[in-house]
Design an enzyme around this catalytic site. Structure first.
Site, PDB file in Angstrom:
ATOM      1  N   GLU A   4      44.922 -28.616  20.679  1.00 26.63           N
ATOM      2  CA  GLU A   4      45.302 -27.308  21.209  1.00 26.63           C
ATOM      3  C   GLU A   4      45.212 -27.296  22.737  1.00 26.63           C
ATOM      4  OE1 GLU A   4      44.932 -22.605  19.864  1.00 26.63           O
ATOM      5  OE2 GLU A   4      43.373 -24.006  19.227  1.00 26.63           O
TER       6      GLU A   4
ATOM      7  N   TYR B   9      45.848 -32.031  14.901  1.00 25.17           N
ATOM      8  CA  TYR B   9      45.647 -30.587  14.945  1.00 25.17           C
ATOM      9  C   TYR B   9      46.439 -30.007  13.773  1.00 25.17           C
ATOM     10  CZ  TYR B   9      45.810 -25.748  16.677  1.00 25.17           C
ATOM     11  OH  TYR B   9      45.709 -24.379  16.785  1.00 25.17           O
TER      12      TYR B   9
ATOM     13  N   ASN C 171      41.318 -27.712  10.388  1.00 24.26           N
ATOM     14  CA  ASN C 171      41.452 -26.311   9.969  1.00 24.26           C
ATOM     15  C   ASN C 171      41.101 -26.110   8.491  1.00 24.26           C
ATOM     16  OD1 ASN C 171      42.039 -24.157  11.852  1.00 24.26           O
ATOM     17  ND2 ASN C 171      43.810 -25.371  12.475  1.00 24.26           N
TER      18      ASN C 171
ATOM     19  N   ASP D  62      40.941 -31.227  14.614  1.00 24.02           N
ATOM     20  CA  ASP D  62      40.768 -29.909  14.013  1.00 24.02           C
ATOM     21  C   ASP D  62      41.648 -29.892  12.772  1.00 24.02           C
ATOM     22  OD1 ASP D  62      40.702 -27.280  13.261  1.00 24.02           O
ATOM     23  OD2 ASP D  62      41.552 -26.478  15.112  1.00 24.02           O
TER      24      ASP D  62
ATOM     25  N   ASP E  27      36.452 -21.858  21.170  1.00 27.42           N
ATOM     26  CA  ASP E  27      35.772 -21.391  19.964  1.00 27.42           C
ATOM     27  C   ASP E  27      35.313 -22.564  19.089  1.00 27.42           C
ATOM     28  OD1 ASP E  27      38.438 -21.927  19.527  1.00 27.42           O
ATOM     29  OD2 ASP E  27      38.848 -20.150  18.334  1.00 27.42           O
ATOM     30  N   HIS E  28      35.711 -23.786  19.456  1.00 25.26           N
ATOM     31  CA  HIS E  28      35.232 -25.004  18.796  1.00 25.26           C
ATOM     32  C   HIS E  28      34.259 -25.733  19.717  1.00 25.26           C
ATOM     33  CE1 HIS E  28      38.527 -25.322  15.651  1.00 25.26           C
ATOM     34  NE2 HIS E  28      39.054 -24.448  16.486  1.00 25.26           N
TER      35      HIS E  28
ATOM     36  N   ASN F 126      38.661 -29.459  19.873  1.00 29.28           N
ATOM     37  CA  ASN F 126      39.724 -28.475  20.060  1.00 29.28           C
ATOM     38  C   ASN F 126      39.330 -27.652  21.278  1.00 29.28           C
ATOM     39  OD1 ASN F 126      41.130 -25.958  20.102  1.00 29.28           O
ATOM     40  ND2 ASN F 126      41.706 -26.228  17.964  1.00 29.28           N
TER      41      ASN F 126
END
Length: 277
Positions: free
Chosen positions: A36, A109, A157, A155, A264-265, A9
Site C-alpha cells: 500500500e 497486498y 488481509n 498484507d 494502521d499496520h 503495510n
C-alpha cells in the site's frame, strides 16, 4: 549465514518515509516488502533507501492507492508474475541472491474484499477470492518445477487463526476472518506445506495482532487487533526458521504508536539461518 526479512503495510510510503527509515536503521532487515505504497514508480522515494544501504529496489506502483515495493541490501532480480485479475499493483516478486544461495521473495497486498462476505453480491469480495486462487495456481506451478525456496510476505488481509483476532465469535461474519476466507488461505498454506512463521512457535492461546483500526481511541488499551500480515516459508526454508527459535520472529507492536500519524499496520520480521538443513 543469517538473513532477516521484513514486511510492512505502510499505508503511503511518501507520507511515512521517516518511519520506514527509522525502522530499517534500528532493525536492519536485509529485505523489506512494503505494501500500500500509494504512488507510481516515478514518485517512489528511492534515495532515502539507497542512502542507508538498500540499493536494490523493485516497485509496482499505482496512482493514489495500492502498490507494493521490495527494498533490499542483497542483489535481486524481478520475476515476471501476474496475480491480480484487475491488474492492480498488488505484488512484487523477486529472486534474492544471498551469497551462494538464492530464494524467491513474494511480496503481496491481497485485496481487502469490501464489507460483505458474498462473492455474488460483492464484486470486491469476488476479486479477493480470485486473487487468492491465482496465488494457489502460481505456487502449484512453482513447486511442480522443483523451485521450492520461497518466502511469502505481505498484507494478506486475512486473520486465519482463532487468536489472530480480538473476538473470534464476534468477527466470524466480518470480512478478513470469515470461514470461507480462512479455508481458502489455509488450503494454500497446507497444500504446499508452507510454514506460517508467526504461529510456528506461538501457542494456540497466544493472541497475535499486526493491525489496529484507526477508529479506536486508545488502541493499546482496547487492543482490538487482527493479524492480517504474514511471513510464510516453503518446506526447504523451514529449518532456517526453526534454527532461530521463537526469538527469530517479531511483530513490532510499538510501531503502531511510534508517531502521531502511524500506519494502521505494524512491521513484522523473521530471521533465517540459511545454513540450517
Amino acid at each position: 549465514m543469517q538473513i532477516k526479512v521484513a514486511t510492512w503495510n505502510i499505508n503511503s510510503v511518501r507520507l511515512r518515509i521517516d518511519q520506514v527509515i527509522q525502522f530499517l536503521t534500528e532493525q536492519q532487515p536485509d529485505v523489506l516488502g512494503l505494501q500500500e505504497i500509494k504512488c507510481v514508480e516515478e514518485q517512489f522515494p528511492y534515495q532515502p533507501f539507497r542512502d542507508i544501504g538498500y540499493e536494490f529496489i523493485e516497485v509496482k506502483g499505482q496512482k493514489g492507492y495500492h502498490g507494493a515495493a521490495t527494498v533490499s541490501k542483497l542483489p535481486m532480480e524481478r520475476l515476471p508474475t501476474s496475480f491480480c485479475p484487475l491488474d492492480h499493483a498488488r505484488h512484487v516478486s523477486t529472486r534474492v541472491i544471498a551469497g551462494d544461495q538464492d530464494f524467491e521473495f513474494h511480496n503481496f497486498y491481497v485485496p481487502a474484499g469490501g464489507d460483505i462476505a458474498d462473492p455474488v453480491v460483492n464484486d470486491k469480495f469476488a476479486h479477493k477470492l480470485e486473487f487468492l486462487e491465482n496465488m494457489r495456481c502460481y505456487f502449484e506451478e512453482r513447486f511442480a518445477t522443483g523451485d521450492a525456496q520461497q518466502i511469502l510476505v505481505g498484507d494478506f488481509n486475512i486473520a486465519p487463526h482463532e487468536h489472530d483476532v480480538w473476538g473470534h465469535k464476534q468477527l466470524l461474519k466480518v470480512v478478513s476472518h470469515t470461514p470461507m476466507e480462512v479455508e481458502i488461505l489455509n488450503t494454500l498454506l497446507k497444500t504446499h506445506d508452507f510454514t506460517d512463521t508467526s504461529r510456528l512457535f506461538a501457542g494456540d492461546e497466544e493472541k497475535l495482532y499486526s493491525w489496529w483500526s484507526y477508529r479506536a481511541k486508545d488502541i493499546m488499551k482496547s487492543n482490538r487487533g487482527r493479524r492480517l500480515d504474514h511471513i510464510w516459508v516453503s518446506p526447504a526454508l523451514k529449518p532456517a526458521v526453526e534454527a532461530m527459535g521463537k526469538a527469530g520472529h517479531e511483530i513490532h507492536v510499538p510501531c503502531r504508536t511510534w508517531h502521531a500519524k502511524p500506519s494502521d499496520h505494524v512491521p513484522m520480521t523473521q530471521v533465517l539461518d540459511l545454513t540450517a538443513k
